[in-house]
Design a protein around this motif. Structure first.
Motif, PDB file in Angstrom:
ATOM      1  N   ARG A   9       8.975  12.147  -4.051  1.00 49.13           N
ATOM      2  CA  ARG A   9       7.875  13.128  -4.099  1.00 49.13           C
ATOM      3  C   ARG A   9       8.450  14.545  -4.014  1.00 49.13           C
ATOM      4  O   ARG A   9       7.985  15.454  -4.685  1.00 49.13           O
ATOM      5  CB  ARG A   9       6.904  12.918  -2.932  1.00 49.13           C
ATOM      6  N   ASN A  10       9.461  14.737  -3.163  1.00 45.85           N
ATOM      7  CA  ASN A  10      10.048  16.069  -3.010  1.00 45.85           C
ATOM      8  C   ASN A  10      10.848  16.458  -4.252  1.00 45.85           C
ATOM      9  O   ASN A  10      10.842  17.615  -4.665  1.00 45.85           O
ATOM     10  CB  ASN A  10      10.913  16.126  -1.750  1.00 45.85           C
ATOM     11  N   ARG A  11      11.523  15.467  -4.866  1.00 49.94           N
ATOM     12  CA  ARG A  11      12.298  15.773  -6.090  1.00 49.94           C
ATOM     13  C   ARG A  11      11.390  16.280  -7.203  1.00 49.94           C
ATOM     14  O   ARG A  11      11.799  17.091  -8.025  1.00 49.94           O
ATOM     15  CB  ARG A  11      13.038  14.521  -6.568  1.00 49.94           C
ATOM     16  N   ALA A  12      10.155  15.813  -7.211  1.00 47.77           N
ATOM     17  CA  ALA A  12       9.225  16.234  -8.267  1.00 47.77           C
ATOM     18  C   ALA A  12       8.946  17.737  -8.187  1.00 47.77           C
ATOM     19  O   ALA A  12       8.442  18.332  -9.135  1.00 47.77           O
ATOM     20  CB  ALA A  12       7.924  15.444  -8.141  1.00 47.77           C
ATOM     21  N   LEU A  13       9.281  18.348  -7.053  1.00 47.24           N
ATOM     22  CA  LEU A  13       9.026  19.790  -6.909  1.00 47.24           C
ATOM     23  C   LEU A  13      10.226  20.637  -7.332  1.00 47.24           C
ATOM     24  O   LEU A  13      10.144  21.865  -7.367  1.00 47.24           O
ATOM     25  CB  LEU A  13       8.669  20.113  -5.452  1.00 47.24           C
ATOM     26  N   GLN A  14      11.338  19.984  -7.660  1.00 46.09           N
ATOM     27  CA  GLN A  14      12.540  20.762  -8.017  1.00 46.09           C
ATOM     28  C   GLN A  14      12.263  21.630  -9.239  1.00 46.09           C
ATOM     29  O   GLN A  14      11.666  21.175 -10.216  1.00 46.09           O
ATOM     30  CB  GLN A  14      13.719  19.828  -8.279  1.00 46.09           C
ATOM     31  N   VAL A  54       0.847  -1.204   0.000  1.00 44.65           N
ATOM     32  CA  VAL A  54       0.000   0.000   0.000  1.00 44.65           C
ATOM     33  C   VAL A  54       0.883   1.255   0.000  1.00 44.65           C
ATOM     34  O   VAL A  54       0.602   2.227  -0.697  1.00 44.65           O
ATOM     35  CB  VAL A  54      -0.965   0.005   1.208  1.00 44.65           C
ATOM     36  N   VAL A  55       1.970   1.199   0.768  1.00 42.92           N
ATOM     37  CA  VAL A  55       2.878   2.352   0.824  1.00 42.92           C
ATOM     38  C   VAL A  55       3.456   2.612  -0.573  1.00 42.92           C
ATOM     39  O   VAL A  55       3.517   3.745  -1.044  1.00 42.92           O
ATOM     40  CB  VAL A  55       3.994   2.109   1.874  1.00 42.92           C
ATOM     41  N   GLU A  56       3.840   1.541  -1.257  1.00 43.27           N
ATOM     42  CA  GLU A  56       4.364   1.666  -2.636  1.00 43.27           C
ATOM     43  C   GLU A  56       3.322   2.314  -3.534  1.00 43.27           C
ATOM     44  O   GLU A  56       3.620   3.184  -4.329  1.00 43.27           O
ATOM     45  CB  GLU A  56       4.651   0.267  -3.223  1.00 43.27           C
ATOM     46  N   GLU A  57       2.087   1.855  -3.383  1.00 43.47           N
ATOM     47  CA  GLU A  57       1.059   2.298  -4.311  1.00 43.47           C
ATOM     48  C   GLU A  57       0.523   3.691  -3.989  1.00 43.47           C
ATOM     49  O   GLU A  57       0.321   4.511  -4.872  1.00 43.47           O
ATOM     50  CB  GLU A  57      -0.088   1.283  -4.317  1.00 43.47           C
ATOM     51  N   ALA A  58       0.332   3.960  -2.700  1.00 41.21           N
ATOM     52  CA  ALA A  58      -0.277   5.246  -2.317  1.00 41.21           C
ATOM     53  C   ALA A  58       0.700   6.403  -2.504  1.00 41.21           C
ATOM     54  O   ALA A  58       0.305   7.526  -2.737  1.00 41.21           O
ATOM     55  CB  ALA A  58      -0.741   5.185  -0.866  1.00 41.21           C
ATOM     56  N   ARG A  59       1.989   6.133  -2.378  1.00 43.86           N
ATOM     57  CA  ARG A  59       3.036   7.158  -2.534  1.00 43.86           C
ATOM     58  C   ARG A  59       2.771   8.377  -1.637  1.00 43.86           C
ATOM     59  O   ARG A  59       2.562   9.493  -2.104  1.00 43.86           O
ATOM     60  CB  ARG A  59       3.242   7.541  -4.002  1.00 43.86           C
ATOM     61  N   PHE A  60       2.799   8.102  -0.344  1.00 41.79           N
ATOM     62  CA  PHE A  60       2.627   9.172   0.646  1.00 41.79           C
ATOM     63  C   PHE A  60       3.803  10.132   0.584  1.00 41.79           C
ATOM     64  O   PHE A  60       4.941   9.710   0.345  1.00 41.79           O
ATOM     65  CB  PHE A  60       2.569   8.593   2.067  1.00 41.79           C
ATOM     66  N   ASP A  61       3.554  11.399   0.871  1.00 45.10           N
ATOM     67  CA  ASP A  61       4.656  12.362   0.946  1.00 45.10           C
ATOM     68  C   ASP A  61       5.453  12.150   2.223  1.00 45.10           C
ATOM     69  O   ASP A  61       6.647  12.414   2.258  1.00 45.10           O
ATOM     70  CB  ASP A  61       4.098  13.783   0.883  1.00 45.10           C
ATOM     71  N   SER A  62       4.768  11.735   3.275  1.00 45.48           N
ATOM     72  CA  SER A  62       5.480  11.435   4.523  1.00 45.48           C
ATOM     73  C   SER A  62       4.628  10.486   5.353  1.00 45.48           C
ATOM     74  O   SER A  62       3.426  10.336   5.097  1.00 45.48           O
ATOM     75  CB  SER A  62       5.765  12.717   5.307  1.00 45.48           C
ATOM     76  N   ALA A  63       5.280   9.861   6.339  1.00 48.77           N
ATOM     77  CA  ALA A  63       4.533   8.929   7.194  1.00 48.77           C
ATOM     78  C   ALA A  63       5.062   8.994   8.621  1.00 48.77           C
ATOM     79  O   ALA A  63       6.270   9.122   8.838  1.00 48.77           O
ATOM     80  CB  ALA A  63       4.669   7.505   6.664  1.00 48.77           C
ATOM     81  N   TYR A  64       4.150   8.945   9.566  1.00 44.61           N
ATOM     82  CA  TYR A  64       4.524   8.764  10.969  1.00 44.61           C
ATOM     83  C   TYR A  64       4.434   7.259  11.219  1.00 44.61           C
ATOM     84  O   TYR A  64       3.349   6.679  11.086  1.00 44.61           O
ATOM     85  CB  TYR A  64       3.565   9.502  11.899  1.00 44.61           C
ATOM     86  N   THR A  65       5.569   6.651  11.524  1.00 46.02           N
ATOM     87  CA  THR A  65       5.585   5.200  11.690  1.00 46.02           C
ATOM     88  C   THR A  65       5.769   4.870  13.166  1.00 46.02           C
ATOM     89  O   THR A  65       6.619   5.473  13.836  1.00 46.02           O
ATOM     90  CB  THR A  65       6.737   4.601  10.850  1.00 46.02           C
ATOM     91  N   PHE A  66       4.983   3.946  13.648  1.00 45.25           N
ATOM     92  CA  PHE A  66       5.011   3.610  15.075  1.00 45.25           C
ATOM     93  C   PHE A  66       5.184   2.111  15.270  1.00 45.25           C
ATOM     94  O   PHE A  66       4.619   1.323  14.518  1.00 45.25           O
ATOM     95  CB  PHE A  66       3.682   4.008  15.755  1.00 45.25           C
TER      96      PHE A  66
END
Ligand code: SAM
Ligand code: SF4
Length: 442
Positions: free
Chosen positions: A364-369, A312-324
């Motif tokens: 995701r951040n590189r896409a903003l360069q 799901v992480v691969e597919e959803a492509r979150f900009d960031s995640a809080y992992t616990f």
């Protein structure tokens, strides 16, 4: 929520004539505003209280207050384990904190862990760390019963605030120079289920609230946290897309990608539905950034379940995640489940998840360069210069004078997993989402 409560506690103490001290040993009141969401918060509280004991022996005027979720959870046990504590004040009783301190001075230890909120923390005075950004609570408590979560036990059932009260607070903040508000609730998008619009039997909706706050003059950015994916309805998506001040960022807690684990967690959605929502939101709000919460090592989680989360992480492509890492909380259903996952297995899975997400965040951040982004300046950067935040909630470092509260356009020059670098800071032209260079020049 906890930080917001802390600002209110500071506000109450200031209104009571107190001033902050740099020297802990000199303090006449020390407040611990605690969190109970994971176990290490408990451990830290009792460690800190132990550290304070000799300081209090040297300074008998010192009053020690334990507030917040752990106070609500442990109640009298705090006074048993640390009898040098003077006040225990639960999540619903923050408004009484100062009275309890005064009472403790005369009558000894006090405790208020009532089960019901009479005063929303937002109705109390505040000392805010930031003059331009503010939290505004729209509801407290939660009616869900995720099996891992202690929140409903310590914050009680959901109680929404009247839409007029929320608006009055936002207008007041705008009058004081606040330009960004974050609407707060454990489950913001079930806002209004427990109240009616004055003079009618209709329940206000979260989408109504977003549209109403969007009209408040002076507020240029509106954020909210946390929505529950299952209640992220089309009217909320439409309200976001149509309200120019609502930022293109959604915190969308996944928790797990495995249908079996989601069922055990008592989360009502499944992987396919979650991914369909992400797709639908991306279609309606093309520049949207997603962040999420993920728990690793829920009881019974197998390697196969964990791989579903990675998928799901691969597919959803979150900009960031809080992992616990899963932490058993007393009183929750999951704490009683057998089959707790061994610590080293949890750690190994956790490391794999973090590595995968860091790569995706970087991409995701590189896409903003090269793009122009609008930042709201927050202050000085960690390595000098200034730091601001985009509408999509990304931290940006750039050269220049840090003038908090200023809106600037900057050009992104570098990408990292957790922040962007930028240059050419100039006054922002208008409220715009992150733009392609061509659009910026037109
Ligand atoms: N209301 C939000 C929602 O529905 O997702 C969550 C609020 S909770 C304060 C923040 C995050 O803490 C959760 O999304 C979850 O990922 C994490 N969390 C809660 N209980 C936990 C536990 N027992 N162990 C590890 N993480 C936990
Ligand atoms: Fe906890 Fe959020 Fe679930 Fe409520 S919806 S029980 S706050 S995780």
């Amino acid at each position: 929520m906890n930080e917001h409560d802390s600002e209110r506690i500071a506000g109450l103490l200031t209104a009571g004539g107190m001033v902050p001290t740099e020297e802990l040993g000199d303090a006449e009141v020390v407040v611990f505003n605690t969190c109970a969401i994971r176990e290490n918060a408990d451990n830290r509280l009792y460690g800190q209280l132990g550290h304070l004991r000799p300081l209090k022996q040297r300074n008998p005027r010192m009053r020690i207050v334990v507030a917040g979720c752990l106070a609500q959870k442990d109640q009298g046990r705090i006074l048993q384990r640390a009898p040098w504590v003077d006040v225990v004040v639960g999540t619903h009783a923050i408004g009484s904190l100062l009275d309890l301190v005064r009472l403790a001075e005369r009558e000894g230890p006090q405790m208020d862990v009532r089960e019901y909120t009479e005063v929303f923390p937002s109705a109390l005075p505040a000392v805010r760390g930031d003059r331009h950004r503010a939290w505004v609570s729209v509801s407290v408590g939660c009616d869900n019963r995720c099996t891992f979560c202690i929140v409903p036990l310590v914050r009680g059932p959901q109680r929404s605030r009247a839409i007029g009260d929320v608006l009055a607070e936002v207008q007041g903040l705008a009058g004081q120079g606040v330009v960004e508000v974050t609407l707060l609730g454990q489950n913001v998008n079930t806002y209004g289920r427990d109240i009616t619009v004055p003079g009618s039997s209709r329940r206000p909706l979260f989408a109504d609230l977003l549209r109403a706050v969007n009209e408040v003059e002076g507020i240029r950015r509106i954020r909210f946290t946390s929505p529950h994916p299952a209640h992220f309805t089309d009217d909320v998506i439409a309200a976001m897309a149509e309200s120019e001040n609502v930022c293109e960022h959604i915190h969308f807690p996944l928790q797990s990608g495995s249908d079996r684990v989601l069922h055990l967690m008592n989360r009502s959605y499944r992987q396919a539905r979650y991914l369909a929502w992400v797709l639908r939101i991306r279609e309606a709000i093309p520049e949207v950034a997603f962040s999420t919460d993920i728990i690793v090592g829920f009881p019974g989680e197998t390697e196969g379940d964990f791989r579903e989360t990675l998928r799901v992480v691969e597919e959803a492509r979150f900009d960031s995640a809080y992992t616990f890492q899963y932490s058993p909380r007393p009183g929750t259903r999951a704490a009683g489940l057998e089959d707790q996952v061994p610590k080293e297995v949890v750690q190994e899975r956790f490391d794999r998840l973090v590595a995968l997400q860091e790569g995706i965040s970087l991409e995701r951040n590189r896409a903003l360069q090269g793009r122009t982004v609008e930042v709201l300046v927050e202050g000085e950067g960690r390595k000098g210069g200034a730091q601001g935040r985009t509408r999509s909630n990304k931290v940006v470092h750039f050269e220049g004078e840090p003038r908090p509260g200023e809106f600037l356009d900057v050009t992104v020059t570098g990408a990292h997993p957790h922040h962007l670098d930028a240059r050419d800071a100039r006054p922002a032209r208008s409220v715009t989402v992150d733009r392609e260079p061509a659009a910026a020049a037109s």
